[in-house]
Write a protein that holds these residues in place. Structure first.
Motif, PDB file in Angstrom:
ATOM      1  N   SER A 162      54.593  35.046  35.098  1.00  0.00           N
ATOM      2  CA  SER A 162      53.729  35.764  36.024  1.00  0.00           C
ATOM      3  C   SER A 162      54.269  35.666  37.431  1.00  0.00           C
ATOM      4  O   SER A 162      54.999  34.744  37.770  1.00  0.00           O
ATOM      5  CB  SER A 162      52.305  35.196  35.969  1.00  0.00           C
TER       6      SER A 162
ATOM      7  N   GLU B  99      52.531  34.992  40.021  1.00  0.00           N
ATOM      8  CA  GLU B  99      51.925  33.824  40.642  1.00  0.00           C
ATOM      9  C   GLU B  99      52.710  32.569  40.307  1.00  0.00           C
ATOM     10  O   GLU B  99      52.975  31.732  41.174  1.00  0.00           O
ATOM     11  CB  GLU B  99      50.482  33.684  40.182  1.00  0.00           C
TER      12      GLU B  99
ATOM     13  N   THR C 186      51.786  37.437  46.595  1.00  0.00           N
ATOM     14  CA  THR C 186      50.767  36.544  46.056  1.00  0.00           C
ATOM     15  C   THR C 186      50.204  37.029  44.721  1.00  0.00           C
ATOM     16  O   THR C 186      49.853  36.214  43.869  1.00  0.00           O
ATOM     17  CB  THR C 186      49.609  36.348  47.055  1.00  0.00           C
ATOM     18  N   GLU C 187      50.120  38.338  44.536  1.00  0.00           N
ATOM     19  CA  GLU C 187      49.624  38.859  43.268  1.00  0.00           C
ATOM     20  C   GLU C 187      49.867  40.362  43.180  1.00  0.00           C
ATOM     21  O   GLU C 187      50.240  40.999  44.168  1.00  0.00           O
ATOM     22  CB  GLU C 187      48.135  38.564  43.076  1.00  0.00           C
TER      23      GLU C 187
ATOM     24  N   LEU D 175      48.024  43.942  41.639  1.00  0.00           N
ATOM     25  CA  LEU D 175      46.769  44.504  41.159  1.00  0.00           C
ATOM     26  C   LEU D 175      46.990  45.887  40.576  1.00  0.00           C
ATOM     27  O   LEU D 175      47.839  46.642  41.063  1.00  0.00           O
ATOM     28  CB  LEU D 175      45.762  44.627  42.311  1.00  0.00           C
TER      29      LEU D 175
ATOM     30  N   ASP E 152      46.945  38.957  54.580  1.00  0.00           N
ATOM     31  CA  ASP E 152      47.335  39.592  53.323  1.00  0.00           C
ATOM     32  C   ASP E 152      47.365  41.105  53.521  1.00  0.00           C
ATOM     33  O   ASP E 152      46.456  41.676  54.137  1.00  0.00           O
ATOM     34  CB  ASP E 152      46.350  39.242  52.205  1.00  0.00           C
TER      35      ASP E 152
ATOM     36  N   ARG F 294      41.071  39.772  39.708  1.00  0.00           N
ATOM     37  CA  ARG F 294      42.506  39.607  39.896  1.00  0.00           C
ATOM     38  C   ARG F 294      43.243  40.103  38.683  1.00  0.00           C
ATOM     39  O   ARG F 294      42.862  39.840  37.556  1.00  0.00           O
ATOM     40  CB  ARG F 294      42.788  38.117  40.142  1.00  0.00           C
TER      41      ARG F 294
ATOM     42  N   THR G 262      46.838  39.681  37.795  1.00  0.00           N
ATOM     43  CA  THR G 262      48.209  39.212  37.917  1.00  0.00           C
ATOM     44  C   THR G 262      48.975  39.610  36.678  1.00  0.00           C
ATOM     45  O   THR G 262      48.577  39.309  35.563  1.00  0.00           O
ATOM     46  CB  THR G 262      48.232  37.676  38.080  1.00  0.00           C
ATOM     47  N   ARG G 263      50.121  40.264  36.881  1.00  0.00           N
ATOM     48  CA  ARG G 263      50.882  40.763  35.739  1.00  0.00           C
ATOM     49  C   ARG G 263      52.051  39.863  35.423  1.00  0.00           C
ATOM     50  O   ARG G 263      52.484  39.060  36.243  1.00  0.00           O
ATOM     51  CB  ARG G 263      51.406  42.173  36.044  1.00  0.00           C
TER      52      ARG G 263
END
Length: 209
Positions: free
Chosen positions: A2, A4, A41-42, A44, A125, A204, A206-207
């Motif tokens: 991921s 993250e 950070t992530e 979406l 962000d 969230r 996260t992929r």
């Protein structure tokens, strides 16, 4: 892996064996781009945005991200390539920018830091809208050629280098110029209007690469 997990425990330039740095690659208007994963950070899935009046045209709106208003920038508009068309794979990449004037990391006069604290410190962000996220790739210094003075289709100062992949190149973006302090200062004060609700729902997303 991921995004993250890939960002955890390292700083800019920290990478895998052989001093390789990890980059998240994505597509925009048929071109391939890469961002140093340390800043991310992530990721979406696209969700509806709340439009904020009197912001730059490349700001498509803001999202309510777990109670925080996060401005979302359309990179296509930023690169003077027209607006991004929303499709099934359209994504929002959340990046963390430090030192934005008026952002949370400016601190208080008595030395207290009033901003949001993350694993990467405090700051602002920003979401960037892209056609599709591809995967995480590792590039060494030898894989990346200097940024061209012209011919890449976007401003030269937006590019930190050209990463070689097979018989093609991936444009490595300089996030500090793409999201420059002067342009981002106004975004630090952007907020969801009173009474606006988070659109699109969902938490969230996260992929994995």
């Amino acid at each position: 892996m991921s995004v993250e997990a890939a960002t955890r425990g390292g700083g800019p330039g920290d990478g895998t064996a052989g001093d390789a740095t990890r980059y998240l690659t994505f597509t925009l208007n048929g071109e391939s781009y890469a961002l140093d994963i340390f800043h991310i950070t992530e990721i979406l899935e696209y969700r509806n945005l709340t439009v904020v009046p009197m912001t730059p045209d490349f700001v498509r709106g803001v999202i309510n991200l777990r109670g925080r208003a996060v401005p979302v920038i359309d990179l296509a508009i930023r690169f003077a390539k027209g607006a991004t068309s929303i499709a099934r794979r359209t994504s929002i990449i959340i990046v963390h920018i430090r030192g934005v004037p008026g952002s949370d990391d400016s601190g208080a006069a008595d030395g207290r830091v009033t901003g949001r604290v993350t694993g990467q410190g405090t700051g602002q962000d920003i979401g960037i809208l892209v056609d599709a996220v591809s995967k995480v790739e590792a590039f060494t210094d030898e894989d990346i050629e200097p940024a061209p003075a012209f011919g890449a289709g976007i401003r030269a100062d937006f590019i930190s280098g050209m990463a070689k992949r097979d018989n093609d190149f991936i444009i490595v973006l300089d996030i500090d110029h793409v999201l420059s302090l002067s342009d981002m200062a106004d975004l630090a004060t952007a907020a969801i209007p009173d009474g606006a609700e988070e659109n699109g729902g969902g938490g969230r997303a996260t992929r994995s690469s």
